[in-house]
Design an enzyme around this catalytic site. Structure first.
Site, mmCIF file in Angstrom:
data_model
loop_
_atom_site.group_PDB
_atom_site.id
_atom_site.type_symbol
_atom_site.label_atom_id
_atom_site.label_comp_id
_atom_site.label_asym_id
_atom_site.label_seq_id
_atom_site.Cartn_x
_atom_site.Cartn_y
_atom_site.Cartn_z
ATOM 1 N N PRO A 125 0.804 -1.205 0.079
ATOM 2 C CA PRO A 125 -0.098 0.029 -0.135
ATOM 3 C C PRO A 125 0.742 1.224 -0.093
ATOM 4 C CG PRO A 125 -0.207 -1.191 2.316
ATOM 5 C CD PRO A 125 0.462 -2.080 1.183
ATOM 6 N N ASN A 126 0.329 2.294 -0.871
ATOM 7 C CA ASN A 126 0.937 3.580 -0.871
ATOM 8 C C ASN A 126 2.010 3.645 -1.611
ATOM 9 O OD1 ASN A 126 -1.342 4.965 0.547
ATOM 10 N ND2 ASN A 126 -0.537 4.073 2.283
ATOM 11 N N ARG B 139 5.087 12.759 -1.702
ATOM 12 C CA ARG B 139 5.171 13.557 -0.444
ATOM 13 C C ARG B 139 6.302 12.760 0.457
ATOM 14 N NH1 ARG B 139 0.699 16.407 -0.394
ATOM 15 N NH2 ARG B 139 -0.757 14.440 -1.071
ATOM 16 N N TYR C 191 11.442 8.830 1.830
ATOM 17 C CA TYR C 191 11.090 7.814 0.787
ATOM 18 C C TYR C 191 11.883 8.449 -0.624
ATOM 19 C CZ TYR C 191 7.813 5.998 3.789
ATOM 20 O OH TYR C 191 6.984 5.587 5.035
ATOM 21 N N ASN D 4 8.030 -5.313 -0.747
ATOM 22 C CA ASN D 4 8.121 -4.438 0.160
ATOM 23 C C ASN D 4 6.521 -4.330 0.481
ATOM 24 O OD1 ASN D 4 7.892 -1.894 1.539
ATOM 25 N ND2 ASN D 4 8.956 -0.828 0.395
ATOM 26 N N ALA E 33 3.024 -0.609 4.735
ATOM 27 C CA ALA E 33 2.480 -0.739 6.287
ATOM 28 C C ALA E 33 2.068 -2.300 6.665
ATOM 29 C CB ALA E 33 1.324 0.188 6.479
ATOM 30 N N GLU F 250 12.855 -9.232 1.729
ATOM 31 C CA GLU F 250 11.911 -7.776 2.220
ATOM 32 C C GLU F 250 12.845 -6.753 1.887
ATOM 33 O OE1 GLU F 250 9.646 -6.961 6.418
ATOM 34 O OE2 GLU F 250 11.553 -7.962 6.509
ATOM 35 N N HIS G 64 12.668 -2.488 2.358
ATOM 36 C CA HIS G 64 12.252 -1.053 2.820
ATOM 37 C C HIS G 64 13.119 -0.096 2.461
ATOM 38 C CE1 HIS G 64 9.086 -3.115 5.058
ATOM 39 N NE2 HIS G 64 10.234 -3.950 5.677
ATOM 40 N N ARG H 224 13.144 4.473 12.856
ATOM 41 C CA ARG H 224 11.655 4.988 12.804
ATOM 42 C C ARG H 224 10.733 4.707 14.217
ATOM 43 N NH1 ARG H 224 9.044 5.131 6.952
ATOM 44 N NH2 ARG H 224 8.104 6.942 8.025
#
Ligand code: CA2
Length: 144
Positions: free
Chosen positions: A9-10, A17, A22, A73, A76, A97, A99, A106
């Protein structure tokens, strides 16, 4: 050899943004980077992005028997999804995996990864290059 690169997602909103976290490159730029690297290494690659957990599970299941490695990836869902963990375990395909940000530095909730337990490696905080590193890892592992 066939690789599947999955984004959760996203991640289709990359570059729009939060460039400090990112980066400024778009999802399309990421796709091009992945396709160019696959071509350079002479491997087949399929890219898939979804905002829906069940669709991501379906895609992982559909890879069974026709895919040699997965780069994922989970966005969330990394931090919440036992369903994705089980899907990766179920297909038994070597999975890395990735990121973009360094999730270990974070918020506490981002430091938890359900997916990690099913993956052969996790690459975090290397920006979009992390996807290329993950592909290289899978390709080089596969090489005789
Ligand atoms: O660092 C990563 O790659 C993440 O998997 C990215 C996810 C985040 O939920 C994970 O904790 C870490 C977020 C994907 C993109 O989110 C955007 C937010 C704002 C603007 C554009 C994308």
């Amino acid at each position: 050899m066939k690789l599947l690169v999955i984004n959760g997602p996203n991640l289709n909103m990359l570059g729009i943004r939060e460039p400090g976290i990112y980066g400024t490159e778009s999802y399309e730029a990421l796709c091009k980077k992945v396709r160019d690297y696959a071509a350079a290494r002479n491997v087949e690659v399929e890219l898939y992005q979804s905002n829906h957990e069940g669709d991501l599970v379906d895609k992982i299941q559909a890879a069974w028997g026709n895919t040699d490695g997965i780069v994922i990836n989970p966005g969330a869902y990394t931090h919440t999804s036992v369903a994705l963990l089980d899907a990766v375990k179920a297909v038994g395909i070597p999975t890395v995996e990735v990121h973009i940000s360094d999730v270990s530095k974070r918020e506490a909730f981002r430091q938890v990864s359900y997916s990690r337990a099913a993956c052969v490696a996790t690459i975090s905080g290397h920006g979009l290059d992390g996807y290329i590193e993950a592909m290289a890892l899978l390709i080089d592992k596969k090489a005789p």
